[in-house]
Scaffold this motif. Structure first.
Motif: not given
Length: 393
Positions: A80-84, A89-90, A123-130
């Protein structure tokens, strides 16, 4: 036979091989924007020591690092650690990109690695809340060009200026993320990052080759942008690096809807550049193997590829440019001589034009300033934001 590095004031991991060293420098340059980690890059380079020039070994080691970091991402996502997970992924996507770029022919191993790059980047883009990173298709002749769009508009009803950001001969739209997109967004400029003809997914999975009349792709991007309610159609710019210096200059000269143009690296006569490389049996400073030319032009031989490049000359084109023009080049660019930058600048017809030559003393003297992106990117993006009338997002 490979080209060694001329005397220069920049870090060279493999001094006897310009291509390998330049691409390590490219990976290192993207650390500040999340495209790499120095310890991971160092580990790959230590495994490559003693194997310089062995592109199969290069492919295996960079792909293995991509796999290792993707595993970290999947583990973090499971916790559940979206930022990491996003950060891992990036980096994985960039390592897969590094692996695949030297792989010829583009066999299934190469294409599978490229698919892994696309998947981890998305997948990195999907996790990017910014940011809301939209993966889109730009209608292009009977096909389409893959791209992603990120809006800097402060509100859904707002209209922001936008830059069409293309890469070069051997880059892709994903690489652009690490070359200043977040900085542009912070300055209030939206970005359409595009795989143009001969580049990225366009050539690998759609067979869309390089073409000299690049304004066809540039105009297609503008047509698409004009349909968006969050884009100001009167404030559209174009930017591209390396061979993209040709893409952007040609597009802005032939498409008047581009109000500003950045050629991030000069191209004046690309036919001459490649004729000299071929005559030297590719023993010159190249960013990728010589086989990339035939593949990206969709031809069967270097002779046919050179015929395609006959149109890649700007002398008769850039006098038509009317929008603002920024040309950025390195004093010690070992791929394209600085003299070509001066020829391009002098020929440009824009009344508002700026030539910026980065020197060895200040840093940024190498090809597209990969030896010091930290001073080049803000200068380029500040110029774009100013010419497009952007306000901070």
């Amino acid at each position: 036979m490979v080209a060694a590095i001329r005397d220069a004031e920049w870090y060279a991991q493999f001094p006897d091989d310009y291509r390998w060293s330049y691409n390590v420098m490219l990976a290192l340059a993207q650390i500040p924007t999340g495209g790499g980690e120095v310890g991971e890059i160092d580990r790959v380079c230590r495994r490559l020591a003693g194997h310089v020039g062995d592109d199969e070994r290069w492919f295996r080691e960079w792909r293995a690092m991509g796999d290792q970091v993707r595993t970290l991402a999947e583990r973090a996502e499971g916790l559940g650690d979206r930022r990491a997970a996003m950060a891992h992924y990036r980096r994985a996507s960039n390592y897969y990109f590094a692996a695949e770029r030297f792989r010829f022919p583009k066999d299934e191993d190469a294409l599978d690695t490229y698919r892994a790059m696309l998947d981890t980047f998305r997948r990195a883009a999907e996790l990017d809340d910014r940011y809301r990173i939209e993966f889109v298709e730009i209608p292009y002749e009977s096909s389409s060009l893959p791209a992603f769009f990120v809006s800097a508009a402060a509100t859904p009803e707002g209209r922001a200026p936008v830059v069409v950001f293309m890469n070069g001969f051997d880059g892709n739209k994903e690489l652009n993320w690490f070359l200043g997109i977040e900085d542009l967004l912070a300055r209030g400029v939206s970005v359409l990052s595009l795989d143009s003809p001969g580049v990225g997914e366009a050539i690998r999975f759609r067979g869309i080759p390089l073409r000299h009349d690049y304004e066809v792709a540039g105009s297609a991007a503008v047509d698409w942008l004009e349909t968006r309610p969050d884009v100001d159609p009167d404030r559209i710019g174009v930017m591209a690096l390396s061979l993209g210096g040709y893409y952007a200059s040609r597009s802005a000269s032939m498409e008047p809807r581009f109000k500003a143009c950045v050629a991030w690296g000069a191209i004046w006569d690309y036919h001459r550049i490649w004729r000299e490389r071929i005559e030297a049996a590719f023993a010159k400073q190249l960013p990728v193997p010589g086989a990339h030319l035939v593949w990206s032009t969709g031809t069967a031989s270097t002779e046919e590829a050179l015929q395609v490049l006959e149109g890649f000359r700007l002398a008769e084109v850039v006098p038509r440019m009317t929008g603002a023009f920024l040309l950025v080049h390195g004093e010690d660019d070992q791929q394209v001589p600085v003299a070509d930058a001066r020829l391009l600048f002098d020929a440009c017809g824009s009344a508002d034009k700026t030539l910026r030559i980065f020197t060895g003393a200040e840093g940024g003297a190498q090809h597209c300033q990969m030896d010091n992106l930290s001073i080049a990117v803000p200068e380029i993006n500040r110029w774009l934001a100013d010419r497009l009338g952007a306000t901070a997002g």
